[in-house]
Motif scaffolding. Structure first.
Motif, PDB file in Angstrom:
ATOM      1  N   PHE A  40       0.962  -1.052  -0.076  1.00 23.72           N
ATOM      2  CA  PHE A  40       0.099  -0.162   0.124  1.00 23.72           C
ATOM      3  C   PHE A  40       0.792   1.073   0.151  1.00 23.72           C
ATOM      4  CE2 PHE A  40      -2.145  -3.155   2.179  1.00 23.72           C
ATOM      5  CZ  PHE A  40      -3.484  -3.276   1.450  1.00 23.72           C
ATOM      6  N   VAL A  41       0.518   2.341  -0.759  1.00 22.05           N
ATOM      7  CA  VAL A  41       1.180   3.513  -0.693  1.00 22.05           C
ATOM      8  C   VAL A  41       0.113   4.691  -0.489  1.00 22.05           C
ATOM      9  CG1 VAL A  41       2.061   5.169  -2.236  1.00 22.05           C
ATOM     10  CG2 VAL A  41       2.696   2.940  -2.442  1.00 22.05           C
ATOM     11  N   VAL A  42       0.427   5.286   0.633  1.00 21.52           N
ATOM     12  CA  VAL A  42      -0.420   6.460   1.065  1.00 21.52           C
ATOM     13  C   VAL A  42       0.022   7.821   0.841  1.00 21.52           C
ATOM     14  CG1 VAL A  42      -1.911   7.171   3.176  1.00 21.52           C
ATOM     15  CG2 VAL A  42      -1.207   4.872   3.048  1.00 21.52           C
ATOM     16  N   PRO A  43      -0.046   8.462  -0.542  1.00 19.45           N
ATOM     17  CA  PRO A  43       0.716   9.601  -0.912  1.00 19.45           C
ATOM     18  C   PRO A  43       0.565  10.853   0.229  1.00 19.45           C
ATOM     19  CG  PRO A  43      -0.501   8.568  -2.594  1.00 19.45           C
ATOM     20  CD  PRO A  43      -1.168   8.034  -1.338  1.00 19.45           C
ATOM     21  N   GLU A  44      -0.711  10.842   0.740  1.00 19.90           N
ATOM     22  CA  GLU A  44      -1.240  12.069   1.683  1.00 19.90           C
ATOM     23  C   GLU A  44      -0.073  11.817   2.970  1.00 19.90           C
ATOM     24  OE1 GLU A  44      -4.604   9.439   1.922  1.00 19.90           O
ATOM     25  OE2 GLU A  44      -3.297   9.844   0.470  1.00 19.90           O
ATOM     26  N   ARG A  45       0.172  10.730   3.438  1.00 22.48           N
ATOM     27  CA  ARG A  45       1.073  10.660   4.412  1.00 22.48           C
ATOM     28  C   ARG A  45       2.478  10.296   4.155  1.00 22.48           C
ATOM     29  NH1 ARG A  45      -2.974   7.942   9.082  1.00 22.48           N
ATOM     30  NH2 ARG A  45      -4.812   9.416   8.841  1.00 22.48           N
ATOM     31  N   ASP A  46       2.805  10.304   2.809  1.00 24.58           N
ATOM     32  CA  ASP A  46       4.115   9.832   2.230  1.00 24.58           C
ATOM     33  C   ASP A  46       4.606   8.506   3.100  1.00 24.58           C
ATOM     34  OD1 ASP A  46       6.565   9.877   0.986  1.00 24.58           O
ATOM     35  OD2 ASP A  46       7.543  11.068   2.749  1.00 24.58           O
ATOM     36  N   THR A  48       4.707   3.948   2.736  1.00 28.42           N
ATOM     37  CA  THR A  48       4.493   2.886   1.746  1.00 28.42           C
ATOM     38  C   THR A  48       4.774   1.766   2.866  1.00 28.42           C
ATOM     39  OG1 THR A  48       5.574   3.871   0.089  1.00 28.42           O
ATOM     40  CG2 THR A  48       6.019   1.697   0.124  1.00 28.42           C
ATOM     41  N   VAL A  49       3.723   0.679   2.722  1.00 31.92           N
ATOM     42  CA  VAL A  49       3.712  -0.486   3.637  1.00 31.92           C
ATOM     43  C   VAL A  49       3.843  -1.637   2.888  1.00 31.92           C
ATOM     44  CG1 VAL A  49       2.242  -1.544   5.259  1.00 31.92           C
ATOM     45  CG2 VAL A  49       2.216   0.786   5.015  1.00 31.92           C
ATOM     46  N   THR A  50       4.938  -2.346   3.141  1.00 32.56           N
ATOM     47  CA  THR A  50       5.146  -3.650   2.615  1.00 32.56           C
ATOM     48  C   THR A  50       4.194  -4.779   3.112  1.00 32.56           C
ATOM     49  OG1 THR A  50       6.697  -4.444   4.135  1.00 32.56           O
ATOM     50  CG2 THR A  50       7.653  -3.020   2.462  1.00 32.56           C
ATOM     51  N   PHE A  51       3.953  -5.898   2.248  1.00 27.69           N
ATOM     52  CA  PHE A  51       3.374  -6.767   2.461  1.00 27.69           C
ATOM     53  C   PHE A  51       3.615  -7.384   3.914  1.00 27.69           C
ATOM     54  CE2 PHE A  51       2.462  -7.062  -2.155  1.00 27.69           C
ATOM     55  CZ  PHE A  51       1.099  -7.092  -2.083  1.00 27.69           C
ATOM     56  N   ALA A  52       5.042  -7.458   4.126  1.00 25.22           N
ATOM     57  CA  ALA A  52       5.293  -8.130   5.582  1.00 25.22           C
ATOM     58  C   ALA A  52       5.050  -7.326   6.617  1.00 25.22           C
ATOM     59  CB  ALA A  52       6.794  -8.318   5.466  1.00 25.22           C
ATOM     60  N   GLU A  53       5.193  -6.114   6.533  1.00 25.81           N
ATOM     61  CA  GLU A  53       4.769  -4.935   7.467  1.00 25.81           C
ATOM     62  C   GLU A  53       3.251  -5.091   7.632  1.00 25.81           C
ATOM     63  OE1 GLU A  53       4.631  -2.167  10.386  1.00 25.81           O
ATOM     64  OE2 GLU A  53       6.146  -3.380   9.592  1.00 25.81           O
ATOM     65  N   PHE A  54       2.546  -5.291   6.516  1.00 23.53           N
ATOM     66  CA  PHE A  54       1.048  -5.092   6.620  1.00 23.53           C
ATOM     67  C   PHE A  54       0.469  -6.516   7.533  1.00 23.53           C
ATOM     68  CE2 PHE A  54      -3.139  -6.351   4.869  1.00 23.53           C
ATOM     69  CZ  PHE A  54      -4.048  -5.400   5.346  1.00 23.53           C
ATOM     70  N   ASP A  55       1.230  -7.576   7.050  1.00 23.17           N
ATOM     71  CA  ASP A  55       0.808  -8.803   7.934  1.00 23.17           C
ATOM     72  C   ASP A  55       1.158  -8.624   9.431  1.00 23.17           C
ATOM     73  OD1 ASP A  55       0.450 -11.519   8.435  1.00 23.17           O
ATOM     74  OD2 ASP A  55       2.118 -12.016   8.203  1.00 23.17           O
ATOM     75  N   ARG A  56       2.207  -8.043   9.835  1.00 23.25           N
ATOM     76  CA  ARG A  56       2.513  -7.794  11.061  1.00 23.25           C
ATOM     77  C   ARG A  56       1.625  -6.790  11.814  1.00 23.25           C
ATOM     78  NH1 ARG A  56       7.991  -8.164   9.163  1.00 23.25           N
ATOM     79  NH2 ARG A  56       8.073  -6.037   8.710  1.00 23.25           N
ATOM     80  N   ARG A  57       1.090  -5.654  11.081  1.00 22.15           N
ATOM     81  CA  ARG A  57       0.210  -4.687  11.760  1.00 22.15           C
ATOM     82  C   ARG A  57      -1.200  -5.597  11.896  1.00 22.15           C
ATOM     83  NH1 ARG A  57       0.596   1.186   8.610  1.00 22.15           N
ATOM     84  NH2 ARG A  57       3.038   1.375   8.641  1.00 22.15           N
ATOM     85  N   THR A  58      -1.697  -6.408  10.961  1.00 16.18           N
ATOM     86  CA  THR A  58      -2.806  -7.133  11.073  1.00 16.18           C
ATOM     87  C   THR A  58      -2.830  -8.074  12.264  1.00 16.18           C
ATOM     88  OG1 THR A  58      -2.172  -8.793   9.358  1.00 16.18           O
ATOM     89  CG2 THR A  58      -3.480  -6.782   8.674  1.00 16.18           C
ATOM     90  N   ASN A  59      -1.539  -8.711  12.306  1.00 16.87           N
ATOM     91  CA  ASN A  59      -1.372  -9.604  13.731  1.00 16.87           C
ATOM     92  C   ASN A  59      -1.531  -8.742  14.924  1.00 16.87           C
ATOM     93  OD1 ASN A  59      -0.787 -11.612  12.114  1.00 16.87           O
ATOM     94  ND2 ASN A  59       1.368 -11.678  12.036  1.00 16.87           N
ATOM     95  N   ARG A  60      -1.018  -7.620  14.898  1.00 19.24           N
ATOM     96  CA  ARG A  60      -1.125  -6.764  16.189  1.00 19.24           C
ATOM     97  C   ARG A  60      -2.711  -6.493  16.581  1.00 19.24           C
ATOM     98  NH1 ARG A  60       4.027  -4.467  14.666  1.00 19.24           N
ATOM     99  NH2 ARG A  60       3.173  -2.875  13.209  1.00 19.24           N
TER     100      ARG A  60
END
Length: 203
Positions: A40-46, A48-60
């Motif tokens: 995911f890329v969120v331009p307004e917040r500059d 970028t989230v990788t797939f691995a980081e997204f997985d960790r966030r969903t685990n949290r």
């Protein structure tokens, strides 16, 4: 293509790849297969989230929900627009066995109240900008507002979603999501016939 064994190292994580097809596992499989690729890329917040980081966030998020008392089969309402935090919470709920209940934020308060009652929601995740709209309704329906997504930076008297998930374990959630996968006569989960290109997702 072989999976990255350094990422999917634990027994729980491997169990999420083998013999199970559940929506909550999508984030883990993507994180395992494409760990460093941008998800995911969120331009307004500059951001970028990788797939691995997204997985960790969903685990949290999943661990936070479990520790807050939301169990398999609990219903969690979402009154929010599209955002990265929304997706983190959605996949976190799925990983925790919690049932997401999506409610259109544009409908009237009376209709939202009806959805709360009809869905038998136990809790609510809401955009901070919509908290004032839902606050009277959760009180009337005995629903807990779990956290608010940081959408417009509006001050609200509930934890932000980031605060709610902060500090929780980012490893896989040890819960059996699916009870009714097809079984063989020996009681083992039946193997699914998959096209060769898809085999690596489930092996």
């Amino acid at each position: 293509m072989a999976m990255d064994s350094t990422y999917a190292a634990t027994e729980v994580e491997r169990a999420n790849e083998i013999g199970r097809i559940a929506a909550g596992d999508i984030a883990h499989r993507a994180g395992n297969r494409y760990p460093e690729k941008p998800a995911f890329v969120v331009p307004e917040r500059d951001e970028t989230v990788t797939f691995a980081e997204f997985d960790r966030r969903t685990n949290r998020a999943a661990h936070a929900l479990r520790e807050a008392g939301y169990e398999k089969g609990s219903r969690l309402a979402f009154v929010a627009g599209n955002s990265l935090q929304f997706l983190e919470a959605y996949f976190g709920a799925l990983k925790a066995g919690v049932v997401p209940v999506f409610i259109n934020p544009e409908i009237t308060p009376a209709d939202i109240a009806y959805e709360f009652d009809h869905s038998e929601a136990d809790g609510l995740l809401v955009d901070d900008a919509l908290h004032a709209k839902t606050a009277p309704l959760v009180a009337d329906n005995d629903i807990e507002t779990v956290a608010a997504f940081e959408w417009e930076g509006t001050d609200v008297p509930v934890p932000s979603f980031r605060t709610f998930t902060e500090g929780h374990d980012d490893g896989a959630v040890d819960i059996e999501i699916v009870d009714d996968l097809p079984k063989t006569t020996t009681g083992k989960v039946q193997k699914f016939e998959l096209a060769e290109d898809w085999q690596t997702y489930y092996e």
